[in-house]
Design an enzyme around this catalytic site. Structure first.
Site, short mmCIF file in Angstrom:
data_model
loop_
_atom_site.label_atom_id
_atom_site.label_comp_id
_atom_site.label_asym_id
_atom_site.label_seq_id
_atom_site.Cartn_x
_atom_site.Cartn_y
_atom_site.Cartn_z
N LEU A 13 0.82 -1.22 0.00
CA LEU A 13 0.00 0.00 0.00
C LEU A 13 0.86 1.27 0.00
O LEU A 13 0.38 2.33 -0.36
CB LEU A 13 -0.97 -0.01 1.19
CG LEU A 13 -2.08 -1.06 1.11
CD1 LEU A 13 -2.91 -1.08 2.39
CD2 LEU A 13 -3.00 -0.82 -0.09
N HIS A 58 7.99 -4.91 7.55
CA HIS A 58 7.76 -3.47 7.75
C HIS A 58 8.21 -3.03 9.15
O HIS A 58 8.66 -1.90 9.33
CB HIS A 58 6.27 -3.14 7.60
CG HIS A 58 5.84 -2.86 6.18
ND1 HIS A 58 6.36 -1.84 5.42
CD2 HIS A 58 4.90 -3.47 5.41
CE1 HIS A 58 5.77 -1.84 4.23
NE2 HIS A 58 4.89 -2.82 4.19
N HIS A 117 5.69 -10.22 4.68
CA HIS A 117 5.68 -8.84 4.17
C HIS A 117 5.44 -7.83 5.30
O HIS A 117 6.18 -6.85 5.45
CB HIS A 117 4.57 -8.73 3.11
CG HIS A 117 4.43 -7.37 2.50
ND1 HIS A 117 4.66 -7.12 1.17
CD2 HIS A 117 4.07 -6.17 3.03
CE1 HIS A 117 4.46 -5.83 0.92
NE2 HIS A 117 4.10 -5.24 2.03
#
Ligand code: ZN
Length: 202
Positions: free
Chosen positions: A94, A141, A137
């Site tokens: 995103l 972050h 994933h």
């Protein structure tokens, strides 16, 4: 609860390491609900706290599809306790609107985390499933690692970044992943021009 602005790639804060959560306070509860609301508003599969500017070890994932009921899973202070195998597939994020590239991941991953109710749980993503990939994933972050750091082809990743007006790969951030690469040698590369089936971002 509210929909937050997503920090875009290029903002250096995405590279910061996030801190452990010490208490599931009101602030953490609000953060989790903001993450869930923002993930759904942006039609994402997952979202991590640093993507909305909070450097705390929290992320949310929902891999439900189609007519299945929504099923947000909250991970607080996650630890990856087992990983094995290898897979490669197109991923988006995103923080990188509409940029997708082929990335290397473990096929199987086991994560231990605390839920919003304060209870620890263990969850397993297997066989290169969306869940297995999304866990890796989002976990990344929290350590300032981005999906492009795992790209299978630097050339291809740079091509798509350029096309989307994003800055090129940060060479010093590219990950060396000999275990995964060795296993991937036996798997076919995804062709670059495949039409993606309703690709979602994380
Ligand atoms: Zn992401």
């Amino acid at each position: 609860m509210s929909i937050k602005k997503i920090i875009p790639y290029g903002d250096e804060t995405l590279r910061q390491k996030s801190k452990e959560v010490t208490k599931i306070s009101k602030k953490i509860q609000t953060l989790v609900h903001d993450l869930i609301d923002t993930m759904y508003a942006k039609n994402g599969v997952g979202l991590a706290a640093p993507q909305i500017g909070e450097h705390l070890r929290v992320f949310v994932i929902d891999v439900s599809t189609g007519k299945e009921p929504l099923n947000p899973i909250v991970f607080i202070n996650p630890k990856i306790i087992q990983k094995s195998g290898a897979c490669s597939s197109y991923e988006g994020c995103l923080s990188f609107p509409e940029a997708y590239t082929d990335v290397k991941r473990y096929a199987n991953v086991k994560v231990k985390a605390t839920g919003l109710n304060g209870k620890p749980f263990v969850m397993e993503g297997k066989d290169g499933s969306l869940l297995a990939r999304a866990i890796q994933h989002e976990f990344d972050h929290l350590d300032g690692i981005l999906f492009i750091d795992h790209c299978r082809s630097e050339f291809e990743a740079n091509r798509i970044l350029k096309e989307k007006g994003l800055k090129p790969i940060e060479e010093d951030k590219l990950l060396s992943e000999p275990e995964i690469e060795k296993e991937l040698e036996s798997l076919p590369t995804n062709p670059g021009d495949t039409v993606l089936p309703e690709q979602k971002s994380e």
